[in-house]
Scaffold this active site. Structure first.
Site, mmCIF file in Angstrom:
data_model
loop_
_atom_site.group_PDB
_atom_site.id
_atom_site.type_symbol
_atom_site.label_atom_id
_atom_site.label_comp_id
_atom_site.label_asym_id
_atom_site.label_seq_id
_atom_site.Cartn_x
_atom_site.Cartn_y
_atom_site.Cartn_z
ATOM 1 C CG HIS A 1 21.775 6.954 -37.749
ATOM 2 N ND1 HIS A 1 20.395 6.850 -38.544
ATOM 3 C CD2 HIS A 1 22.200 5.727 -37.827
ATOM 4 C CE1 HIS A 1 20.223 5.822 -39.130
ATOM 5 N NE2 HIS A 1 21.251 5.030 -38.971
ATOM 6 C CD GLN B 1 20.997 2.162 -35.376
ATOM 7 O OE1 GLN B 1 21.032 1.980 -36.706
ATOM 8 N NE2 GLN B 1 21.027 1.054 -34.818
ATOM 9 C CG ASP C 1 29.463 3.452 -36.860
ATOM 10 O OD1 ASP C 1 28.954 2.715 -37.912
ATOM 11 O OD2 ASP C 1 29.020 4.812 -37.272
ATOM 12 C CB CYS D 1 24.350 1.724 -35.966
ATOM 13 S SG CYS D 1 25.874 1.991 -36.728
ATOM 14 N NE ARG E 1 17.475 1.756 -37.217
ATOM 15 C CZ ARG E 1 18.047 2.343 -38.378
ATOM 16 N NH1 ARG E 1 18.893 1.719 -38.948
ATOM 17 N NH2 ARG E 1 17.605 3.600 -38.916
#
Ligand code: CP
Ligand code: NVA
Length: 350
Positions: free
Chosen positions: A154, A157, A250, A291, A336
């Site tokens: 990812h 991120q 997460d 995240c 983000r």
């Protein structure tokens, strides 16, 4: 050390002005393994600059009239919105492609889709399953392809997370970073690579069954030798989280994984839930990161289902920690947008 773009005491500075002029135009953004520490920090710096400009009302419509495609094979709130808002701020138009309503995969291969979209769009974002799909898309598109999350990585991120860490801690190199929970999926993998590249001290604090892939650990250990980073895998919460600067977690079951995984995950990962005791052990200056989305209360369908089945009211993080002053999750979410804007701007041409 002249012309350093980073904050005072920044980990990796450029040697001269020439090296500052980093040209990422035409590059894909698929995983951080493809980027040097200097390039990664350049994106963080650019995100910081764009954030400042946006707050001051300074427009940056550097790509007026361009078009980008957003392919989402998995759901999203932050990534989709970040791409759409960032695109608009840069003067571009975004077209959202929902795979259930397009030919992708079912009637048209990734290679053919890439060649079609590459003729119409100036850049393509892809969120989906295997990393090989986004790599294939990039191979055939002829325009920059940005990875908006795969099972393995990812990367967008990561730029947001680095910006958030630097905003709150004032530094990146040497930061003691502890990742708790499922460390063998996209977030654990990406964060370990990021820490290795930027000379941070990465600890995966979890059950040994959820340690990152051994090959990726080996890659990171080799990178770490160059950057001064360290990579530690530990099952012991007390020693692993002691004096940490960042505690990160997460979800325990990621998008695309079966619901049946919950029973096993709860059994294995409950000792690695981020709670007040963990934060106390880390210390008052530690920050909590996630995240998002997060299961920290019963205000989600999945949260309620897990509660009904397993009696657990909060999952990977307690509500107390999530809502505490140490939690920086909404700064992270905002970042983000600034960082995705930086990634698009750099790869389309600054
Ligand atoms: N963090 C993140 O990627 O969020 P979304 O799934 O909402 O895009
Ligand atoms: N590991 C999570 C990350 C969500 C941003 C998932 O893949 O669902």
């Amino acid at each position: 050390m002249t012309g350093c773009l980073h904050k005072a005491g920044s980990p990796i500075c450029y040697k001269d002005e020439e090296e500052i002029r980093m040209n990422l135009k035409g590059r894909h953004f698929l995983k951080l393994m493809d980027y040097t520490p200097e390039e990664i920090l350049h994106l963080v710096d650019l995100a910081e600059k764009l954030k400042k400009e946006k707050k001051q009302g300074i427009l940056h419509r550097h790509h007026e009239g361009k078009n980008i495609a957003l392919i989402f094979e998995k759901t999203s709130t932050r990534t989709r919105c970040a791409f759409e808002v960032a695109a608009r701020d840069l003067g571009m138009q975004a077209t959202y492609l929902d795979p259930s309503a397009s030919q992708i995969g079912k009637k048209e291969s990734i290679a053919d889709t890439a060649r079609v979209l590459g003729r119409m769009f100036d850049g393509i974002e892809y969120r989906g399953y295997g990393q090989e799909i986004v790599e294939e898309l990039a191979k055939y598109a002829g325009v920059p392809v940005w990875n908006g999350l795969t099972n393995e990585f990812h990367p967008t991120q990561m730029i947001a997370d680095l910006l958030t860490i630097r905003e709150h801690l004032g530094r990146i190199k040497g930061v003691r970073f502890v990742y708790m929970g499922d460390a063998r999926y996209n977030m654990g993998n990406s964060l370990m690579v990021t820490c290795a590249k930027l000379g941070m001290h990465f600890v995966a604090c979890t059950s040994k069954n959820y340690f990152p892939d051994a090959k990726l650990v080996e890659y990171c250990e080799n990178v770490a030798k160059e950057t001064g980073a360290t990579i530690t895998l530990s099952e012991d919460v007390e020693t692993a989280t002691k004096d940490a600067d960042v505690i990160y977690t997460d979800v325990w079951v990621s998008m695309g994984e079966p619901d049946e995984a919950w029973a096993e995950r709860i059994k294995e990962l409950l000792p690695y839930q981020v709670n007040a005791k963990v934060m106390e052990n880390a210390g008052a200056n530690a920050i909590f990161m996630h995240c998002l989305p997060a299961y920290h209360d019963l205000n989600t369908t999945v949260g309620r289902e897990v509660y009904e089945k397993f009696g657990l009211e909060e999952i990977e993080v307690t509500n107390e920690v999530f809502e505490s002053s140490q939690s920086v999750v909404f700064d992270e979410a905002e970042n983000r947008m600034h960082s995705i804007k930086a990634i698009m701007l750099a790869t389309l041409g600054e």
